[in-house]
Design an enzyme around this catalytic site. Structure first.
Site, PDB file in Angstrom:
ATOM      1  N   LYS A  47       6.855  -0.380   3.295  1.00 27.11           N
ATOM      2  CA  LYS A  47       7.123  -0.821   4.019  1.00 27.11           C
ATOM      3  C   LYS A  47       5.463  -2.117   4.453  1.00 27.11           C
ATOM      4  O   LYS A  47       5.527  -2.642   5.086  1.00 27.11           O
ATOM      5  CB  LYS A  47       7.976  -0.237   5.644  1.00 27.11           C
ATOM      6  CG  LYS A  47       8.399   1.028   5.175  1.00 27.11           C
ATOM      7  CD  LYS A  47       8.905   1.375   6.703  1.00 27.11           C
ATOM      8  CE  LYS A  47       9.361   3.361   6.222  1.00 27.11           C
ATOM      9  NZ  LYS A  47       8.878   3.969   7.175  1.00 27.11           N
ATOM     10  N   GLY A  48       4.778  -1.707   4.418  1.00 24.73           N
ATOM     11  CA  GLY A  48       4.064  -2.297   4.142  1.00 24.73           C
ATOM     12  C   GLY A  48       3.231  -3.767   4.155  1.00 24.73           C
ATOM     13  O   GLY A  48       2.348  -4.378   4.778  1.00 24.73           O
ATOM     14  N   GLU A 103       1.698  -6.984  -2.090  1.00 23.25           N
ATOM     15  CA  GLU A 103       1.910  -5.955  -1.378  1.00 23.25           C
ATOM     16  C   GLU A 103       0.022  -6.310  -0.506  1.00 23.25           C
ATOM     17  O   GLU A 103      -0.429  -6.842  -0.405  1.00 23.25           O
ATOM     18  CB  GLU A 103       0.843  -5.151  -2.682  1.00 23.25           C
ATOM     19  CG  GLU A 103       1.724  -4.309  -3.302  1.00 23.25           C
ATOM     20  CD  GLU A 103       2.063  -2.709  -2.527  1.00 23.25           C
ATOM     21  OE1 GLU A 103       1.916  -3.092  -1.187  1.00 23.25           O
ATOM     22  OE2 GLU A 103       1.642  -1.937  -2.799  1.00 23.25           O
ATOM     23  N   ASP A 104       0.185  -4.844   0.196  1.00 21.00           N
ATOM     24  CA  ASP A 104      -0.510  -5.028   1.366  1.00 21.00           C
ATOM     25  C   ASP A 104      -1.847  -3.719   0.861  1.00 21.00           C
ATOM     26  O   ASP A 104      -2.650  -5.035   1.031  1.00 21.00           O
ATOM     27  CB  ASP A 104      -0.054  -4.123   2.935  1.00 21.00           C
ATOM     28  CG  ASP A 104       0.368  -2.675   2.301  1.00 21.00           C
ATOM     29  OD1 ASP A 104       0.946  -2.592   1.474  1.00 21.00           O
ATOM     30  OD2 ASP A 104       0.831  -1.524   3.178  1.00 21.00           O
ATOM     31  N   ASP A 107      -4.931   0.372  -3.499  1.00 20.90           N
ATOM     32  CA  ASP A 107      -5.679   1.907  -3.531  1.00 20.90           C
ATOM     33  C   ASP A 107      -5.674   2.419  -5.207  1.00 20.90           C
ATOM     34  O   ASP A 107      -7.124   1.938  -5.089  1.00 20.90           O
ATOM     35  CB  ASP A 107      -5.011   3.024  -2.273  1.00 20.90           C
ATOM     36  CG  ASP A 107      -5.796   3.807  -1.716  1.00 20.90           C
ATOM     37  OD1 ASP A 107      -6.957   3.662  -3.026  1.00 20.90           O
ATOM     38  OD2 ASP A 107      -5.291   4.569  -0.889  1.00 20.90           O
ATOM     39  N   PHE A 156     -10.219   5.590   6.118  1.00 20.51           N
ATOM     40  CA  PHE A 156      -8.711   4.994   6.294  1.00 20.51           C
ATOM     41  C   PHE A 156      -8.765   3.680   7.423  1.00 20.51           C
ATOM     42  O   PHE A 156      -8.915   3.867   8.346  1.00 20.51           O
ATOM     43  CB  PHE A 156      -8.352   6.307   6.769  1.00 20.51           C
ATOM     44  CG  PHE A 156      -6.836   6.760   6.799  1.00 20.51           C
ATOM     45  CD1 PHE A 156      -5.470   5.765   7.364  1.00 20.51           C
ATOM     46  CD2 PHE A 156      -6.434   7.984   6.639  1.00 20.51           C
ATOM     47  CE1 PHE A 156      -4.710   5.795   7.236  1.00 20.51           C
ATOM     48  CE2 PHE A 156      -4.858   8.308   7.115  1.00 20.51           C
ATOM     49  CZ  PHE A 156      -4.164   7.044   7.168  1.00 20.51           C
ATOM     50  N   VAL A 157      -7.494   2.780   6.854  1.00 17.35           N
ATOM     51  CA  VAL A 157      -7.310   0.949   7.532  1.00 17.35           C
ATOM     52  C   VAL A 157      -6.253   1.179   7.526  1.00 17.35           C
ATOM     53  O   VAL A 157      -5.129   1.880   7.238  1.00 17.35           O
ATOM     54  CB  VAL A 157      -8.276   0.746   6.493  1.00 17.35           C
ATOM     55  CG1 VAL A 157      -9.289   0.293   6.415  1.00 17.35           C
ATOM     56  CG2 VAL A 157      -7.469   0.133   5.554  1.00 17.35           C
ATOM     57  N   ASP A 163      -0.040   1.710   7.753  1.00 18.80           N
ATOM     58  CA  ASP A 163      -0.166   2.275   9.035  1.00 18.80           C
ATOM     59  C   ASP A 163      -0.622   3.964   8.567  1.00 18.80           C
ATOM     60  O   ASP A 163      -1.077   4.644   7.675  1.00 18.80           O
ATOM     61  CB  ASP A 163       1.442   3.098   8.529  1.00 18.80           C
ATOM     62  CG  ASP A 163       2.466   4.003   7.590  1.00 18.80           C
ATOM     63  OD1 ASP A 163       1.700   3.442   6.315  1.00 18.80           O
ATOM     64  OD2 ASP A 163       2.947   4.896   7.661  1.00 18.80           O
ATOM     65  N   ARG A 169       1.034  -0.486  12.263  1.00 12.57           N
ATOM     66  CA  ARG A 169       1.626  -0.900  11.410  1.00 12.57           C
ATOM     67  C   ARG A 169       1.616  -2.538  11.837  1.00 12.57           C
ATOM     68  O   ARG A 169       1.604  -3.447  11.326  1.00 12.57           O
ATOM     69  CB  ARG A 169       2.671  -1.398  10.498  1.00 12.57           C
ATOM     70  CG  ARG A 169       2.997   0.164   9.706  1.00 12.57           C
ATOM     71  CD  ARG A 169       4.333  -0.142   9.060  1.00 12.57           C
ATOM     72  NE  ARG A 169       4.966   1.243   7.998  1.00 12.57           N
ATOM     73  CZ  ARG A 169       4.441   1.568   7.216  1.00 12.57           C
ATOM     74  NH1 ARG A 169       3.140   1.090   6.914  1.00 12.57           N
ATOM     75  NH2 ARG A 169       5.023   2.423   7.147  1.00 12.57           N
TER      76      ARG A 169
HETATM   77  C1  PRP Z   1       0.893   1.793   0.120  1.00 12.61           C
HETATM   78  C2  PRP Z   1       1.166   0.624   0.079  1.00 12.61           C
HETATM   79  C3  PRP Z   1       1.231   0.334  -1.335  1.00 12.61           C
HETATM   80  C4  PRP Z   1       0.544   1.945  -2.399  1.00 12.61           C
HETATM   81  C5  PRP Z   1      -0.507   1.040  -2.150  1.00 12.61           C
HETATM   82  O1  PRP Z   1       2.211   2.533  -0.073  1.00 12.61           O
HETATM   83  O2  PRP Z   1       2.016  -0.307   0.627  1.00 12.61           O
HETATM   84  O3  PRP Z   1       2.428   0.580  -1.631  1.00 12.61           O
HETATM   85  O4  PRP Z   1       0.803   2.653  -0.790  1.00 12.61           O
HETATM   86  O5  PRP Z   1      -0.968   2.651  -2.626  1.00 12.61           O
HETATM   87  P1  PRP Z   1      -2.076   2.649  -4.603  1.00 12.61           P
HETATM   88  O6  PRP Z   1      -2.597   1.686  -5.281  1.00 12.61           O
HETATM   89  O7  PRP Z   1      -2.783   3.865  -4.473  1.00 12.61           O
HETATM   90  O8  PRP Z   1      -0.369   3.529  -5.412  1.00 12.61           O
HETATM   91  P2  PRP Z   1       2.780   3.319   0.723  1.00 12.61           P
HETATM   92  O9  PRP Z   1       3.519   4.778  -0.093  1.00 12.61           O
HETATM   93  O10 PRP Z   1       1.744   4.113   2.297  1.00 12.61           O
HETATM   94  O11 PRP Z   1       4.092   3.411   1.491  1.00 12.61           O
HETATM   95  P3  PRP Z   1       4.762   1.894   3.258  1.00 12.61           P
HETATM   96  O12 PRP Z   1       4.170   0.333   2.601  1.00 12.61           O
HETATM   97  O13 PRP Z   1       6.079   2.417   3.468  1.00 12.61           O
HETATM   98  O14 PRP Z   1       3.225   2.473   4.198  1.00 12.61           O
END
Ligand code: PRP
Length: 186
Positions: A47-48, A103-104, A107, A156-157, A163, A169
Site C-alpha cells: 500500500k505504501g 515504490e515508496d 529498505d 523508522f520513518v 506506516d 500513511r
Molecule cells: C514496504 C515498502 C516496500 C518494502 C521495502 O512495504 O512499501 O514495499 O517494504 O522493503 P525492502 O526493500 O526491505 O524489501 P511493506 O511490506 O511494509 O508493506 P506496505 O507497503 O503495505 O506498508
C-alpha cells in the site's frame, strides 16, 4: 508538522511534502525524456506506494497507464529469505510492455529485487524502478533505483505512504517516528 494532535509522536521531518513534490516533478521530466515515443505502464506496490504513485503520475505530462500489485515479504526485517508472496497480482498483461515500478521506499531491496525479476520473467520489454526514498541498507542488495527521490538515514520513518501499524500513511511529510511509539512492542 501541521498535525498538532500527533506532533509529540514524531521526531524530525526528513523530507517535507513540498520537497517531495518538487523532486517528483524533476523525476517526471527525466522519465518523459527517457521514455519518449514509448508507452509506459506504472506498477505501484501497495500500500505504501499509493501516495508517490498519485503524485508522480499526475506530475507526468504525457499519457500513462497504471496497475497495482500487493506483495508480502516473508521474513521482512529479520532474515532476507527472498520469499515474496503475491497478495494481489497485476490486471495487465505486461508482455512487451515498458514497466516502471513505483515504490515508496527501498529498505533491504528484497521486495524490488524479487519484483523486478518476476516482471521480467513475464516478458516485459523493460523494467525500471522509481523510488521516493532509499535507506543505506539498500546498497547491500543489487537493486538500484533508476529514479530516486531522496536518500534517508536508517531510522523508522512514517508518512507519504509509509506506516507504523497502518497509521501515519496520510502525512504529507516524511518524518521520524518517536522511538517511544514502538519501543514497548519490540
Ligand atoms: C514496504 C515498502 C516496500 C518494502 C521495502 O512495504 O512499501 O514495499 O517494504 O522493503 P525492502 O526493500 O526491505 O524489501 P511493506 O511490506 O511494509 O508493506 P506496505 O507497503 O503495505 O506498508
Amino acid at each position: 508538522m501541521r498535525y498538532d494532535d500527533i506532533a509529540d509522536e514524531l521526531d524530525e521531518v526528513l523530507v517535507t511534502g513540498e520537497q517531495m513534490a518538487q523532486r517528483l516533478d524533476e523525476l517526471a521530466r527525466e522519465v518523459e525524456r527517457d521514455y519518449a515515443g514509448l508507452d509506459i505502464l506504472l506498477v505501484g506496490v501497495l500500500k505504501g506506494a499509493v501516495m508517490v504513485m498519485a503524485d508522480f503520475a499526475r506530475a507526468l505530462q504525457r499519457p500513462v497507464t497504471m496497475d497495482w500489485m500487493a506483495v508480502s515479504s516473508y521474513g521482512h526485517g529479520t532474515t532476507s529469505s527472498g520469499v515474496v508472496r503475491i497478495l494481489k497480482d497485476l490486471d495487465t498483461d505486461i508482455d512487451g510492455r515498458h514497466v516502471l515500478i513505483v515504490e515508496d521506499i527501498i529498505d533491504s531491496g528484497l521486495t524490488l529485487s524479487w519484483l523486478r525479476d518476476n516482471l521480467l520473467s513475464r516478458g516485459a520489454a523493460s523494467v525500471k524502478i522509481l523510488a521516493a526514498l532509499r535507506k543505506p541498507d539498500a546498497v547491500k542488495s543489487d537493486i538500484t533505483a533508476d529514479y530516486l527521490g531522496f536518500d534517508i538515514p536508517n531510522k523508522f520513518v512514517v508518512g507519504f505512504g509509509l506506516d507504523y501499524a497502518e497509521n501515519y500513511r496520510h502525512l504529507r511529510d516524511v518524518a521520524v517516528l518517536a522511538p517511544r511509539m514502538y519501543a514497548q512492542s519490540e
